[in-house]
Motif scaffolding. Structure first.
Motif: not given
Length: 110
Positions: A58-60, A63, A67-68, A70-71, A74-75
């Protein structure tokens, strides 16, 4: 003195495979700051067991709010999991250190 129970840690994929669902995503941010970071992701298995979810994919890290979500979606995709199946599209799981609502997902198509 109460003893702390050890909580198992699962990947998002293992959580989904076990039929579990995310129940709390704890986000933190500094007052008046536009960026968030994820402090904790908690889930529950069908048998009621509480587990923590690994966030290594999880690349947060700092952020912006827009965009939260969406992240998080994507995760789930990186882990090969349906975001809806594990509860990532449930607005009530997102908690922050302020009282401001993060999302209005009622009209969002899942």
């Amino acid at each position: 003195m109460a003893t702390l129970e050890r909580v198992e840690t699962l990947s998002l994929k293992r959580l989904a495979d076990a039929g579990g669902e995310i129940v709390r995503i704890h986000l933190k941010r500094e007052p008046q700051a536009p960026k968030f970071y994820v402090a904790e992701v908690r889930a529950q298995l069908p048998n009621g067991q509480a587990v923590e979810v690994k966030r290594h994919t999880l690349n947060i890290y700092e952020v912006q709010q827009h965009d939260l979500l969406k992240n998080f979606i994507d995760w789930a995709r990186v882990e090969g999991v349906s975001p809806k199946k594990v509860g990532l599209l449930n607005a009530h799981v997102f908690h922050c250190n302020d009282a401001e609502p993060l999302f209005d997902l009622q009209d969002r198509a899942a």
